[in-house]
Design a protein around this motif. Structure first.
Motif, short mmCIF file in Angstrom:
data_model
loop_
_atom_site.label_atom_id
_atom_site.label_comp_id
_atom_site.label_asym_id
_atom_site.label_seq_id
_atom_site.Cartn_x
_atom_site.Cartn_y
_atom_site.Cartn_z
N ARG A 4 7.39 -33.29 8.24
CA ARG A 4 6.41 -34.36 8.14
C ARG A 4 7.24 -35.72 8.45
O ARG A 4 6.82 -36.33 9.41
N LYS A 5 8.55 -36.06 7.86
CA LYS A 5 9.14 -37.18 8.27
C LYS A 5 9.49 -37.12 9.77
O LYS A 5 9.43 -38.01 10.52
N ARG A 6 9.82 -36.02 10.30
CA ARG A 6 10.19 -35.72 11.74
C ARG A 6 9.03 -36.01 12.72
O ARG A 6 9.08 -36.97 13.37
N GLU A 7 7.94 -35.53 12.37
CA GLU A 7 6.67 -35.79 12.99
C GLU A 7 6.37 -37.22 13.01
O GLU A 7 5.86 -37.62 13.93
N SER A 8 6.47 -37.98 12.01
CA SER A 8 6.00 -39.20 11.77
C SER A 8 7.01 -40.04 12.73
O SER A 8 6.50 -40.89 13.37
N ILE A 9 8.17 -39.64 12.60
CA ILE A 9 9.03 -40.70 13.69
C ILE A 9 8.82 -40.20 15.03
O ILE A 9 8.98 -41.27 15.85
N VAL A 10 8.54 -39.19 15.25
CA VAL A 10 8.11 -38.64 16.69
C VAL A 10 6.89 -39.28 17.21
O VAL A 10 6.73 -39.90 18.29
N ALA A 11 5.94 -39.65 16.26
CA ALA A 11 4.70 -40.09 16.68
C ALA A 11 4.88 -41.69 16.83
O ALA A 11 4.30 -42.38 17.84
N TYR A 12 5.78 -42.32 15.99
CA TYR A 12 6.08 -43.59 16.08
C TYR A 12 6.79 -44.18 17.61
O TYR A 12 6.31 -44.96 18.20
N LEU A 13 7.64 -42.96 17.75
CA LEU A 13 8.48 -43.30 18.91
C LEU A 13 7.74 -43.17 20.12
O LEU A 13 7.52 -43.97 21.37
N ARG A 14 6.66 -42.14 20.09
CA ARG A 14 5.72 -41.91 21.22
C ARG A 14 4.70 -43.11 21.51
O ARG A 14 4.45 -43.91 22.65
#
Length: 113
Positions: A4-14
């Motif tokens: 979940r944390k990884r997906e959150s960071i990826v979404a933020y970067l996108r």
């Protein structure tokens, strides 16, 4: 890192990339350029400054050689040791605190539960 944390960071970067108009190809090109610059570097100091040995020496080289340091000290070695696939285990027999009070003292953690 959990998923979940990884997906959150990826979404933020996108979102940030879209905000600034950055494409994945731009990032790939930038990383490739950085890698090429590092490969081209013949000299590197501890702060990460590099020099390819061509043209006038940068200030960090001039200062170091003026202070008596050899230019060869900053030479980039081509041989890079591969990282071990598995982290090495710790040999606790080499622990300098084994058997001492420092190895046996327990600290109590206080905090609200």
């Amino acid at each position: 890192m959990d998923e979940r944390k990884r997906e959150s960071i990826v979404a933020y970067l996108r979102r940030r990339m879209a905000e600034f108009g950055i494409e994945p190809d731009d990032i790939a090109a930038s990383l490739a350029a950085d890698a090429a610059q590092l490969r081209a570097a013949r000299y590197r100091d501890a702060a990460g400054h590099t020099w390819d040995g061509k043209g006038d020496a940068p200030q960090w080289v001039v200062q170091a050689t003026s202070a008596g340091q050899s230019l060869e000290h900053f030479a980039v070695r081509e041989t890079i040791e591969p990282q071990p696939a598995k982290p090495q285990s710790v040999d606790w027999r080499l622990d300098p605190f084994a058997g001492s009070r420092l190895a046996t003292v327990r600290t109590e953690h206080t905090g609200a539960a």
